[in-house]
Enzyme design. Structure first.
Site, short mmCIF file in Angstrom:
data_model
loop_
_atom_site.label_atom_id
_atom_site.label_comp_id
_atom_site.label_asym_id
_atom_site.label_seq_id
_atom_site.Cartn_x
_atom_site.Cartn_y
_atom_site.Cartn_z
N HIS A 45 0.85 -1.21 0.00
CA HIS A 45 0.00 0.00 0.00
C HIS A 45 0.88 1.25 0.00
CE1 HIS A 45 -3.86 2.09 1.22
NE2 HIS A 45 -2.95 3.06 1.36
N HIS A 88 1.51 5.44 -1.95
CA HIS A 88 1.00 6.58 -2.75
C HIS A 88 2.17 7.22 -3.48
CE1 HIS A 88 -3.11 6.70 -0.99
NE2 HIS A 88 -2.47 6.07 -0.01
N GLN A 123 -9.61 9.90 -4.04
CA GLN A 123 -9.24 10.55 -2.77
C GLN A 123 -10.34 11.47 -2.22
OE1 GLN A 123 -5.71 11.12 -0.82
NE2 GLN A 123 -7.57 11.34 0.40
N HIS A 176 -9.22 1.99 0.57
CA HIS A 176 -9.04 2.58 1.89
C HIS A 176 -10.38 2.37 2.60
CE1 HIS A 176 -5.70 4.50 -0.11
NE2 HIS A 176 -5.31 5.08 1.01
N GLU A 221 -10.58 4.08 7.46
CA GLU A 221 -9.35 4.67 8.04
C GLU A 221 -9.81 5.77 8.98
OE1 GLU A 221 -6.62 6.47 5.29
OE2 GLU A 221 -5.04 6.68 6.80
N TRP A 277 1.23 13.70 4.40
CA TRP A 277 0.76 13.00 5.60
C TRP A 277 1.89 12.53 6.50
CZ3 TRP A 277 -1.16 12.43 0.67
CH2 TRP A 277 -2.47 12.87 0.48
FE FE2 Z 1 -3.22 5.16 1.82
#
Ligand code: FE2
Length: 426
Positions: free
Chosen positions: A57, A59, A152, A210, A213, A315
């Site tokens: 996983h 990005h 997203q 996702h 989360e 993040w």
């Molecule tokens: Fe993610």
């Protein structure tokens, strides 16, 4: 004559003194005392040899954007999403590719030769999709890159996102993504899961969402994903990523949920570095860890693998794409420090990840691709402890990265001492 023999390897299953013979990019034999000659020999000398690390996983479109256009002041998930929104209008194909290329180089140097990367499809220009499809082909000889169409800003919440996601799949993105907990209501979250699973079934594609989360103990998107996985007979092709709400759920409810996930044939992905950082932000004390119930999922017979998720992006300001750092954090957060549990944590960044991604011919058995990593460590525990140098990274029988071993030379009153942090027990 063989192409390559690695001599004196320790293996993740605990075998020692093993030779690995390679011919035409495949492993042909894994046994002690192989006598055949080879064009190239590498002395593992008791070091651990493993199939490559797998990042389940990630990005790639956001990686290494740290500081553009500003840093995440609060360090929270929601400011990260807002910051990514500020950055998106400034993205170019070239800039995305330059960063992705650099990140892939880091991955190869770390022995991570398979990555499943989510790619944001909320932007109608789909620049990141175009950029990463090209990167996937550019790096195909060296690593397996899978792309997930990730809405997203919300599949239903964000205008035009459903069309964008379909276009991304038309362009060749491999996996259907989703973010049900970010839709406007629980009902819309459930509707997004239904629609996306049906889209995946229609197109014969895997799903990786996702999913929950959040710290919300009442979120129910994991059960909805399990329901549609079973309804559409998508078992083995569906992954729930993050699942952090499970950390906060009532124990009775989880005792119902785990068998539903097992029955459906879902994979679970935890992202220990990010979960421990982003979850529990509204707590005072005690503060929740947030990572999903890794040990309980594994005990229920569900495949669990780990992802790095982020490296120097809106993040998360840290990381060098080292999956051993991920496993190290995972075993601490899950308190899986038992002997067999440490092996399971190593598997979460190797064999279990290969299972989540559906990689073929992965492993050390004869016939598998000769994709191997030699570590400056004697066994799995030492690898987890030291996160050591990847001495050799091998793809299809060819060394594609080499790092000299790391040894400190101490000079104490004229008597030299070499320190490599290895332990005789390993
Ligand atoms: Fe993610």
């Amino acid at each position: 004559m063989l192409d390559l023999v690695i001599r004196g390897a320790s293996l993740p299953d605990g075998r020692r003194g093993v030779d690995i013979a390679v011919q035409d990019g495949r492993i042909v034999e894994t046994a002690a005392g192989i006598t055949a000659e080879a064009a190239r020999e590498i002395a593992a000398d008791g070091c651990l040899v493993t199939p490559p690390f797998v990042d389940s996983h990630f990005h790639l479109d956001a990686a290494l954007t740290y500081g553009h256009p500003r840093v995440n002041r609060s360090g929270t998930l929601l400011e990260g999403i807002a910051l990514w929104g500020e950055l998106k209008p400034h993205l170019t194909v070239e800039a995305i590719q330059e960063r992705a290329r650099r990140l892939c180089h880091w991955s190869i140097a770390r022995g991570t030769l398979a990555i499943r990367s989510h790619v944001d499809v909320s932007d109608p220009r789909l620049l990141a999709v175009q950029a990463l499809l090209e990167i996937r082909e550019e790096f195909r000889p060296y690593l397996d890159l899978q792309l997930v169409a990730f809405p997203q800003d919300g599949y239903l919440r964000s205008a035009g996102c459903a069309e964008n996601l379909a276009r991304a799949l038309d362009m060749g993105v491999d996996v259907v993504g989703g973010i049900p907990h970010f839709e406007r209501t629980m009902e819309e979250g459930a509707a997004s899961i239904k629609a996306l699973c049906e889209l995946a079934a229609e197109r014969g594609l895997p799903v990786d969402m996702h999913c929950d989360e959040s710290d919300d103990p009442l979120s129910r998107h994991v059960e909805t994903l399990a329901f549609h996985t079973r309804r559409l007979a998508l078992g083995g092709r569906v992954t729930g990523s993050h699942l952090t709400s499970m950390h906060s759920m009532d124990n009775y409810y989880v005792s119902k949920l785990l068998p539903l996930m097992k029955e459906a044939g879902m994979h679970a992905v935890a992202n220990p570095l990010i979960n421990i950082t982003l979850q529990g932000r509204h707590d005072t004390y005690p503060k929740r860890r947030g990572m999903t119930r890794v040990k309980e999922l594994l005990d229920a017979g569900i495949n669990v693998s780990f992802g790095h998720d982020c490296v120097m992006d809106p993040w998360y300001s840290f990381g060098s794409h080292d999956m051993l750092e991920v496993a190290h954090m995972g075993l601490h957060v899950a308190q899986m420090t038992g002997v067999e549990e440490m092996r399971r944590m190593f598997a979460a960044v190797t064999t279990n990840g290969a299972c989540t991604l559906g990689l073929e011919n992965y492993g050390l058995a004869p016939g598998c691709h000769a994709d191997l990593v030699i570590l400056q460590a004697g066994d799995v525990q030492e690898a987890l402890r030291l996160k050591p140098v990847r001495l050799y990274v091998i793809r299809r029988g060819r060394v594609i990265s080499h790092t000299p071993s790391s040894v400190a030379q101490l000079d104490l009153d004229g008597s030299p001492v070499a320190v490599d942090f290895r332990h005789p027990a390993a």
